[in-house]
Design an enzyme around this catalytic site. Structure first.
Site, short mmCIF file in Angstrom:
data_model
loop_
_atom_site.label_atom_id
_atom_site.label_comp_id
_atom_site.label_asym_id
_atom_site.label_seq_id
_atom_site.Cartn_x
_atom_site.Cartn_y
_atom_site.Cartn_z
N ASP A 76 -4.48 0.78 1.29
CA ASP A 76 -5.51 1.43 0.46
C ASP A 76 -6.69 0.48 0.25
O ASP A 76 -6.57 -0.73 0.45
CB ASP A 76 -4.95 1.91 -0.89
CG ASP A 76 -4.48 0.77 -1.78
OD1 ASP A 76 -3.92 -0.22 -1.26
OD2 ASP A 76 -4.67 0.87 -3.01
N GLU A 132 -2.16 -0.64 -4.07
CA GLU A 132 -2.41 -2.01 -4.54
C GLU A 132 -3.68 -2.07 -5.36
O GLU A 132 -3.74 -2.76 -6.37
CB GLU A 132 -2.52 -2.97 -3.34
CG GLU A 132 -2.34 -4.43 -3.72
CD GLU A 132 -3.60 -5.12 -4.18
OE1 GLU A 132 -3.50 -6.20 -4.78
OE2 GLU A 132 -4.72 -4.61 -3.96
ZN ZN Z 1 -5.80 -6.76 -1.30
#
Ligand code: ZN
Length: 459
Positions: free
Chosen positions: A88, A153
């Site tokens: 992501d 993340e």
């Molecule tokens: Zn990263």
């Protein structure tokens, strides 16, 4: 190993086109509008992992974005590497500051400009190509490989801890390998072996039930704005040392070896000061700037609010005052223990003339692995082979909470080998990946699995 390097040399030309496809998917985890793109990106990663020769590839649903897991366990007796990364990316606004479209990878002066090029798609792609070279050339890897690639993340890895806790057997390994950090500077390949932790609080003071006229009531009651300043002034002495009783009890002291390593790095205090626009640098006395930022705890005021702050003058005696404060922690400080010490200390130094409320917000544990860890040493050897120079052993002032989770939940040491340059503009417009560092990174990664394989028997 030579044939693996030949494979990389021979196929290098197509790497950019493949990376370009990966970077073209706007997998922005924070924006609900991109939910489909994030999934499409997870599927792209699954396909790519199959292409490079991983026999087992699965997509795991979570309450948020999917987690990709892959494994190859064909090296009995060799160590097992758990590779972690994320597919992501951060949002791209402000869009008008991008010199080329964020999802159309463009090369300028040897750097690939695109969102995710450095953080973290380019860095995980570097490992994909190293794995591919081993698999296509030799039909095997020098280590067992488990890969965990998440899609949340950039939004705090909300579902990752749960996945790790519920898949402990699946994720059993000997070492975690992560490429999501920076090099100290261009041409200084680095291994990050320590991260700071964090505890964050809001302090609320109340003096009276409402704001008062400072003429009619000034002198009769305490001013919460002023009391807040007095409370905060009690947190540090003039030398920058934190005065909370017991705060330093568990701080792991820097070793002479670490201090020597840090001193070897080309760090120009004057240039650093200028780049920050600070009249002077300041921090705990007795330590260099790098030591303070990487290996010493801090206390910071993140925000202050009280009374009248508009244009002009208003003679008010504020009823309340608020501060947001946080502490960066280092090994072996425990966030829960520090939180308790802080709350007790605030209560002790706040006069009874105001009511005080302390609210704990988020936080995370500090992390480090020792320099003599065999996997850290093996990674160092791989860097020497791939970059043709010694690695810098560095720490980071920030936090990557998942690294502490791997240590706690799975008992694993971690090797953080990142190739983003300090000016990579991660999370900002014009994010970029230096192709020279990427190319050396592919070779280094290929060597790294080989060197990990030499560290002795796995489980
Ligand atoms: Zn990263």
């Amino acid at each position: 190993m030579n044939t693996v390097l030949d494979h990389i040399e021979l196929h290098r030309d197509r790497y950019f086109d493949e990376l370009k496809q990966f970077l073209a998917i706007p997998s922005i985890s924070a924006l609900p509008d991109h939910k489909g793109d994030v999934r499409r990106c997870a599927e792209w990663v699954c396909d790519e992992l199959r292409r490079i020769g991983m026999p087992t590839v699965t997509l795991h649903e979570t309450a948020g974005h999917p987690i990709v897991y892959a494994e190859w366990l064909g090296a009995p007796g060799a160590p097992t590497v758990l590779f972690y990364g994320h597919y992501d990316v951060q949002p791209v606004d402000p869009l008008d500051l991008w010199e080329s479209p964020p999802f159309e990878a463009t090369v300028r002066d040897g750097e690939v400009y695109a969102r995710g090029s450095a953080d973290d798609k380019g860095q995980i792609f570097m490992h994909f190509k190293a794995i591919e070279a081993h698999m296509k050339q030799n039909g095997r890897l020098p280590v067992n490989m488990k890969m965990l690639i998440e899609g949340e993340e950039e939004v705090g890895s909300a579902n990752l801890d749960e996945f790790i806790r519920t898949h402990i057997d699946l994720l059993k390994a000997d070492v975690v390998l992560i490429s999501d950090t920076e090099m100290f500077e261009r041409d200084t390949p680095s291994i990050c072996y320590g991260l700071r932790g964090l505890v964050y609080f809001q302090i609320d003071l109340r003096g009276t039930k409402g704001d008062l006229h400072s003429g009619s009531f000034g002198g009769a009651v305490a001013n919460p704005g002023f009391v807040l300043a007095q409370v905060l002034a009690q947190m540090k002495d003039r030398g920058g040392r934190i005065k909370i009783s017991g705060f330093y009890d568990d701080v792991r002291a820097l070793t002479e070896e670490e201090r020597t390593e840090f001193k070897k790095l080309r760090f120009n205090e004057n240039q650093y000061k200028k780049s920050l626009g600070a009249p002077r640098l300041f921090g705990e006395s007795g330590y260099s700037t790098l030591e303070r930022v990487w290996a010493r705890p801090t206390f910071e005021v993140n925000g202050l609010l009280s009374g009248f702050t508009g244009a002009g003058a208003k003679t008010v005696l504020p009823a309340v005052a608020m501060a947001k404060v946080s502490m960066r922690l280092v090994p072996n400080q425990d966030p829960d223990k520090i939180a308790k010490l802080f709350e007790d200390y605030v209560k002790k130094v706040t006069p009874r003339t105001v009511e005080v409320k302390v609210t704990r917000m988020h936080g995370g544990k500090p992390w480090m692995t020792t320099l003599d860890n065999p996997y850290v040493q093996a990674a160092g050897r791989a860097i020497r082979l791939g970059f043709g120079q010694d690695p810098a052993f560095i720490r980071e002032g920030g936090s990557i909470p998942v690294v502490a989770t791997f240590q706690e939940t799975l008992g694993l040491p971690a090797v953080l080998f990142g190739i983003a340059l300090p000016d990579a503009n991660t999370h900002a417009p014009n994010e970029k990946l230096d192709l020279g560092s990427f190319n050396k990174g592919v070779i280094t990664s290929a060597f790294m699995y080989e060197e990990f394989g030499k560290t002795g028997a796995g489980r």
